[in-house]
Scaffold this active site. Sequence first.
Site, PDB file in Angstrom:
ATOM      1  CG  ASP A   1      38.135  10.395 -57.758  1.00 18.31           C
ATOM      2  OD1 ASP A   1      38.992  11.084 -57.545  1.00 18.31           O
ATOM      3  OD2 ASP A   1      36.848  10.514 -57.471  1.00 18.31           O
TER       4      ASP A   1
ATOM      5  CG  HIS B   1      42.864  11.796 -54.409  1.00 18.60           C
ATOM      6  ND1 HIS B   1      42.911  12.758 -53.855  1.00 18.60           N
ATOM      7  CD2 HIS B   1      42.155  11.953 -55.517  1.00 18.60           C
ATOM      8  CE1 HIS B   1      41.939  13.632 -54.288  1.00 18.60           C
ATOM      9  NE2 HIS B   1      41.479  12.995 -55.587  1.00 18.60           N
TER      10      HIS B   1
ATOM     11  NE  ARG C   1      20.095  18.187 -44.934  1.00 19.89           N
ATOM     12  CZ  ARG C   1      19.061  18.013 -45.412  1.00 19.89           C
ATOM     13  NH1 ARG C   1      18.906  19.081 -46.753  1.00 19.89           N
ATOM     14  NH2 ARG C   1      18.333  17.312 -45.607  1.00 19.89           N
TER      15      ARG C   1
END
Length: 571
Positions: free
Chosen positions: A78, A106, A251
Site C-alpha cells: 500500500d 495505487h 456500516r
Amino acid sequence: KDASHTRFEHSLGVAHLSRKMVEHFQRLQEKRARRRSGPGLLDDPASVSGIFSAFDSPEAQIDSRDVTCVSLGGLVHDLGHGPFSHMFEDFVNSVRVEQGLPKFCHEDMSARILKHLLTKHGIEMDKYMETTPEEAEQDLAFVLKLIEGLSPNDPMPVQCGRHPSKRFLFEIVANKRNGIDVDKLDYFQRDSSTAIGKTDVQVDRIIEASAVCTLAETEAQGQGHTAVCYEQKLGPALFALFAERMDLHDRLYQHHVVNVVERMITDAFRAAMDVPIVRGSPIPSLAPWEETQASTQASTQGDYTLYGATSDLEAYVNLGDWVFNFIQGSFDPRLAEAQEIIKRIESRNLYAQCGNPLMRRPKNASKAEIKEKILQEWARLGQGNSQGASQDQETSQGQETSQANDNVIVIERTLNYGKDPVDGTAGFPLRRVIFFNPKDLARGAFYVREEQISELRLPRAWEKVEVWVYVKDPSTIKVVSDAWENVKRELKSRDRNTVTEENMTQNSPARPGLTSPLASTRRVSCASANSYLGSSSAASSSGRRRSRPPLFSQGMDPIEEADSQGAESRD
C-alpha cells in the site's frame, strides 16, 4: 480488541500475515516430505501423484528468499496510497477521465515508490538477501508482481525467477482468483474490531486450513499450475468473511455520511487543484504524458499541485493527510472556495440529502441518466411555478436551472459480497474458491455451487445499488426533492415492467445461481448440499456416502472430466 486501523499498522499486519501464511505452506511441505520418507506413505497414496503433486515437487519447495519476498510484498503493498487513501485515487481519476488520460492505480504507484526508495537510499537487495545481483533483480520483480497480483488467465512471469509450481505464492498478498488474501484478512478484522467492536473473521483458522493444490493443465496454461485451496469444513468461515465485507461496506466504508463527506473533500481538492501545495523534483520523474498538463503539475522550483504530485515521486511521497489542514489554514486567496467546503465539513453543514434514497436502481438506468432526469424534472417544476411571475423572477429561475448540474449530486451506493476478480461480476462469493477434503484426497479439488448451500444462509440478492441524491445549496432542497420523488416513481415503474418481462421470457428460477467458473449446463456435483453449510449429515437416502469426481486433476481438463464422470457416483 485494541487494533488500530491506520494505513501504517495495516501494512505491518499484512506483512505479518504474509509471512505467517507462507511459513505455514513451508511447514506443510516439510511435514509431507517427512511422511513420504518415513516407514509408511501418506494416509492416501493417491495424493502423492494427485492433488498435491506439484506442491510436493522439488521445484515448488519454499526457501528463505520466498519467505522474505512474500513478507516484503505484504509490507509495501500500500505504499502507493495518497492522502485519504482510495478517496484520493478517485479524485485523481475523476480528473484523468475528463482529460482522456489513463487511470491512476495505487498498486502501480506502490511498485514505483519501492524502486525509487531502493535507488534513493542505495539499498542493494543482493547484499540484504545474500544473493547474486541477477537473483536480486528476480526477487524485486517477484515482489512487484506480488503487489499487483496474478490473474488465473495470465502466464507465469518468467522475470520473477520462480518455477510455475510456485504460482500459488501470488495468491497470498493480492489474490486475483477469488479475492481471499491476507490484505483483506487483516483490514476486515482490524476495521471491524475498531469501528464496530467485533469481528467474525477467523484468520488463524483460515490460514491453518489452507493448502496448495495442483490444477488441470488447461486452466493452468501449462503443467504444474498451483493454487491456494481450503479444507471443505472452512466453507462457513469463508462465507462469513465475504458477509463481513458486505457489512463493513454497509456500516462503514459506504455509510451515507461517509459518502457525502468524501464527495465534499473531493470537491475541495478539485477547487484547490491549480494551487501548488507540495515540494518535489525540479523535473517530473514519472509518466511523460503528464508533462502536457503543466498547469496542474508544477509551478516553479518543483512545487506541485495535489493532482500534479502524481507525476513526481518526490512530491507524491511527501503528500499526506496534512493537505486538508494546509488548505484550511492557507492565506492563498485561490483556496477560498476549497476553504468554504472544508468549513462546511467542520461545522457539519454537509450537502443536503433530498428525500429518501432509491433502494434498488433499475439495471437499465445509469447514474448519468438519473441525474439528467432529475434536472429535467426540476426545470419542469420550475416552469410550472413561474407562470404569472415577473420577468426578473423568470430570469432568476433560469440562472438557477443553469447552475443545477453542479448543484445536484447523485451518489450510487453499491453493496455486494465481493466481485469476481476475473470477470468483475457480483455473485456467489465462493464460486472461485477451491476446496478439498483431507479425508478424501483421491477426490481431488473442487468448487462449491450456490444451490449446494443451505438456503437459510443465502441472501435474497448478491448485490444491490442504491441511489442517493444531494444538493450543495440547501435552498434548493424542496424543489429537487420533489423532482427526485417524481423520477423515483418513474424508475420504480420501469423496474417493475422490466422484471415482469424477464419473468415472461425466462423459464428459469427467480434466483439463478452464478455459482462456478464451469458452465452452468455442466452436470457437476461438487459437494453435498446436505453436508456443506446445512445439515451435518453427509449420507444419502440409501445410507451410503456419495463421492463425487474431482473438478481438477493432474493432466485432465476439469470440464471434460465433469462431462465424462459428473453423473456417476462411487461407493
